[in-house]
Design an enzyme around this catalytic site. Structure first.
Site, PDB file in Angstrom:
ATOM      1  N   ASP A 166      -8.214  -6.958   0.336  1.00  0.00           N
ATOM      2  CA  ASP A 166      -7.291  -7.221   1.437  1.00  0.00           C
ATOM      3  C   ASP A 166      -7.938  -6.772   2.732  1.00  0.00           C
ATOM      4  O   ASP A 166      -8.801  -5.890   2.726  1.00  0.00           O
ATOM      5  CB  ASP A 166      -5.964  -6.470   1.252  1.00  0.00           C
TER       6      ASP A 166
ATOM      7  N   HIS B  94      -6.709 -21.057  10.312  1.00  0.00           N
ATOM      8  CA  HIS B  94      -8.071 -21.411   9.910  1.00  0.00           C
ATOM      9  C   HIS B  94      -8.778 -20.230   9.258  1.00  0.00           C
ATOM     10  O   HIS B  94      -9.450 -20.391   8.219  1.00  0.00           O
ATOM     11  CB  HIS B  94      -8.896 -21.890  11.109  1.00  0.00           C
TER      12      HIS B  94
ATOM     13  N   CYS C  80     -13.881 -28.491   7.014  1.00  0.00           N
ATOM     14  CA  CYS C  80     -12.790 -27.611   6.614  1.00  0.00           C
ATOM     15  C   CYS C  80     -11.528 -28.436   6.402  1.00  0.00           C
ATOM     16  O   CYS C  80     -11.219 -29.338   7.195  1.00  0.00           O
ATOM     17  CB  CYS C  80     -12.548 -26.537   7.671  1.00  0.00           C
TER      18      CYS C  80
ATOM     19  N   ASP D 261       0.852  -1.188   0.000  1.00  0.00           N
ATOM     20  CA  ASP D 261       0.000   0.000   0.000  1.00  0.00           C
ATOM     21  C   ASP D 261       0.892   1.243   0.000  1.00  0.00           C
ATOM     22  O   ASP D 261       2.111   1.150   0.121  1.00  0.00           O
ATOM     23  CB  ASP D 261      -0.958  -0.008   1.188  1.00  0.00           C
TER      24      ASP D 261
ATOM     25  N   CYS E  26      -8.294 -27.661  11.490  1.00  0.00           N
ATOM     26  CA  CYS E  26      -9.510 -28.464  11.613  1.00  0.00           C
ATOM     27  C   CYS E  26      -9.247 -29.950  11.412  1.00  0.00           C
ATOM     28  O   CYS E  26      -9.988 -30.791  11.931  1.00  0.00           O
ATOM     29  CB  CYS E  26     -10.552 -27.970  10.617  1.00  0.00           C
TER      30      CYS E  26
ATOM     31  N   CYS F 252      -8.387 -27.276   6.415  1.00  0.00           N
ATOM     32  CA  CYS F 252      -7.167 -26.656   6.928  1.00  0.00           C
ATOM     33  C   CYS F 252      -6.497 -27.557   7.981  1.00  0.00           C
ATOM     34  O   CYS F 252      -7.125 -28.446   8.565  1.00  0.00           O
ATOM     35  CB  CYS F 252      -7.452 -25.266   7.511  1.00  0.00           C
TER      36      CYS F 252
END
Length: 373
Positions: A267, A336, A305, A94, A310, A307
């Site tokens: 973002d 997660h 999930c 940015d 999980c 990930c």
């Protein structure tokens, strides 16, 4: 090929949503995309390997914070951000504008730039469009952002007009000095909550022919309906063959609304910030796993999930870690949360292709809002 190349691969016949491919010097990004925020050249609690595993294609780093420490010249000596932080995929920086202007009582704005005092030690600094470009070229991200003024909400029309006009002048100054050949520079549309100013800003920046466009000054406290209204007057004015980036937006509902209105990039610090405070995303809404109700809950955050969190750990264990201030706790919640959003974007892209995004949004948000915990 230029610094970046953007191809719209499919446009929905029923909404403004589109599928795209953004090619950068450090990799190809499928859009729409969510970009995790790595403020200090790191996404808090995540390693680069973990970011790759959860599907992050591009991350954002913060010009203001990296300018203050460790300093952009040090990053340049290290070989640029990619080498410094060992992240081989694309990076966006940015402009530093939002952080500088959020200092409020600690800064002074002029046509030349912004004089401000560091939030760290009160030392005095100055950033102009030229200085912002110098910093970002030293950092060496794939995409840099023009220096702009982010107008607060609410703001009077006359002030917003003057600010928008100055942002346009600053954008021209950024273009004049930006000369890093392997870095694209995006302009930023401003105009507050005034439709005519949004249109004017979009038209002026389009005339400058940036390779991409940020949409700034939204999700700053205004109602969701007003944000959507401003997107509806802004995105149609921007070139169809260039990426559109809605800055600072990352909640699941805002991601869906933004994509439906033609946004390609997003973002937000929200997934990492929530994770550090013990709150995780689920299809049934945010769940505060720190709460006592989960002390004997031996199920994963979400059973379906994929990930790492999980697949291996329970809510009760994660709550235990958080209450003991164990570092692993916030690593697991953050991992997660970022996977939840990258997975949401994958689903969004699938439904754009199937022309079922509106139906998906309605069903997703009905479940998400009804089950907020």
């Amino acid at each position: 090929m230029g610094t970046i190349e953007f191809t719209v691969e499919y446009s929905s016949p029923n909404t403004w949503a589109r599928l795209g491919q953004l090619t950068t010097p450090n990799g190809v990004i499928q859009t729409p995309v969510f970009m995790p925020v790595g403020t200090q050249a790191t996404v808090k609690a995540m390693s680069p390997k973990e970011l790759e595993e959860v599907g992050a294609e591009i991350i954002l780093a913060n010009t203001y914070h990296l300018y203050l420490r460790p300093g952009h010249e040090l990053v340049r000596k290290a070989g640029g951000l990619h080498e410094f932080m060992a992240w081989k995929r694309p990076i966006l920086t940015d402009s530093g504008g939002f952080q500088v202007f959020s200092l409020s009582e600690m800064r002074e704005i002029s046509e030349e730039g912004v004089t401000f005092r560091s939030h760290l030690d009160g030392s005095k600094h100055f950033i102009s469009p030229e200085v912002s470009m110098e910093i970002q070229m030293a950092l060496g991200a794939d995409i840099a952002m023009a220096f702009d003024e982010c107008v607060p909400y609410p703001a009077e029309y006359d002030y917003t007009l003057r600010s928008m006009e100055m942002t346009s002048r600053w954008a021209k100054r950024c273009l004049k000095v930006h000369n890093r050949k392997d870095q694209a520079l995006f302009g930023i549309v401003q105009g507050g909550m005034y439709a005519d100013l949004r249109r004017t800003s979009a038209d002026e920046l389009t005339d400058m022919d940036f390779p991409g466009y940020g949409i700034g000054g939204l999700s700053v406290g205004e109602p969701e309906e007003l944000m959507c209204e401003m997107l509806e007057v802004t995105t149609p004015r921007l070139p169809k063959d260039k990426p559109r980036y809605l800055m600072g937006v990352g909640s699941p509902d805002y991601l869906l609304e933004g994509v439906l209105r033609g946004v390609d990039m997003f973002d937000c610090v929200l997934p990492t910030r929530l994770g550090r405070h013990g709150t995780v995303y689920t299809k049934n809404g945010p769940l505060t796993v720190r709460n006592a109700a989960y002390s004997e809950d031996f199920t994963p955050i979400e059973s379906d999930c994929d990930c790492y969190t999980c697949r291996h750990f329970t809510r009760g264990y994660i709550r235990h870690l958080l209450h003991r201030d164990e570092i692993l706790g916030v690593r697991l919640t953050t991992l997660h949360n970022i996977r939840f959003l990258t997975n949401l974007m994958e689903q969004i892209r699938l439904h754009i292709k199937k022309d079922t995004l509106q139906e998906f949004k309605d069903s997703f948000l009905e479940q998400y809002h009804q089950g907020v915990q």
